[in-house]
Motif scaffolding. Structure first.
Motif, PDB file in Angstrom:
ATOM      1  N   ARG A  25      35.241  43.740  44.667  1.00 54.84           N
ATOM      2  CA  ARG A  25      35.051  42.634  43.873  1.00 54.84           C
ATOM      3  C   ARG A  25      35.554  42.356  42.866  1.00 54.84           C
ATOM      4  N   SER A  26      35.720  43.089  41.718  1.00 54.40           N
ATOM      5  CA  SER A  26      36.278  42.648  40.497  1.00 54.40           C
ATOM      6  C   SER A  26      36.291  44.099  39.815  1.00 54.40           C
ATOM      7  N   PHE A  27      37.179  43.971  38.536  1.00 52.23           N
ATOM      8  CA  PHE A  27      37.269  44.873  37.573  1.00 52.23           C
ATOM      9  C   PHE A  27      37.949  44.434  36.520  1.00 52.23           C
ATOM     10  N   THR A  28      37.851  45.165  35.214  1.00 55.81           N
ATOM     11  CA  THR A  28      38.429  44.844  33.994  1.00 55.81           C
ATOM     12  C   THR A  28      40.056  45.571  34.055  1.00 55.81           C
ATOM     13  N   LEU A  29      40.910  44.851  33.990  1.00 59.92           N
ATOM     14  CA  LEU A  29      42.311  45.287  34.198  1.00 59.92           C
ATOM     15  C   LEU A  29      42.493  45.883  32.616  1.00 59.92           C
ATOM     16  N   GLY A  30      42.147  45.094  31.625  1.00 60.26           N
ATOM     17  CA  GLY A  30      42.324  45.766  30.176  1.00 60.26           C
ATOM     18  C   GLY A  30      42.410  44.651  29.115  1.00 60.26           C
ATOM     19  N   ILE A  31      42.699  45.179  27.994  1.00 62.14           N
ATOM     20  CA  ILE A  31      42.514  43.915  26.646  1.00 62.14           C
ATOM     21  C   ILE A  31      44.154  44.031  26.253  1.00 62.14           C
ATOM     22  N   ASP A  32      44.478  42.843  26.159  1.00 60.81           N
ATOM     23  CA  ASP A  32      45.839  42.641  25.583  1.00 60.81           C
ATOM     24  C   ASP A  32      45.654  42.902  23.972  1.00 60.81           C
ATOM     25  N   THR A  33      47.050  42.910  23.406  1.00 63.85           N
ATOM     26  CA  THR A  33      47.127  43.109  21.936  1.00 63.85           C
ATOM     27  C   THR A  33      46.689  41.949  21.085  1.00 63.85           C
ATOM     28  N   GLU A  34      46.404  40.682  21.866  1.00 63.89           N
ATOM     29  CA  GLU A  34      45.845  39.635  21.080  1.00 63.89           C
ATOM     30  C   GLU A  34      44.360  39.575  21.163  1.00 63.89           C
TER      31      GLU A  34
END
Length: 102
Positions: A25-34
């Motif tokens: 269904r979905s998932f968090t890929l990540g958080i970028d440097t911004e």
């Protein structure tokens, strides 16, 4: 002893199935440097990027592997951290998109 082992195997399969279904269904890929969070929605085959609670960007993948988005962000912004389920989610996405459709 074999009864306990079988129950453990069944529970493990059940947990694995639950995880795969969640990733489907979905998932968090990540958080970028911004500081933006990149979240993948399989149903739309899209990445939604949030800057806090505000929508920053929406990108459909149109069947392209999610690894391409990960590489794009790596070059443009960089990653501060990856989501806990990102490695498995990327693998599942790649396997699903590499499988020829009949």
């Amino acid at each position: 002893m074999s009864t306990t082992h079988t129950a453990t195997q069944e529970r493990t399969v059940s947990l694995a199935d639950h995880l795969i279904n969640a990733l489907a269904r979905s998932f968090t890929l990540g958080i970028d440097t911004e500081g933006c969070t990149h979240h993948y929605y399989r149903r739309a085959d899209a990445v939604v990027v949030f800057d806090g609670r505000t929508l920053d960007h929406y990108q459909t993948l149109d069947g392209r592997p999610l690894t391409e988005w990960k590489a794009f962000v790596s070059q443009k912004r960089g990653w501060a951290s990856m989501g806990q389920l990102a490695p498995l989610g990327l693998r599942v996405d790649s396997e699903r998109k590499e499988t020829p459709r009949v």
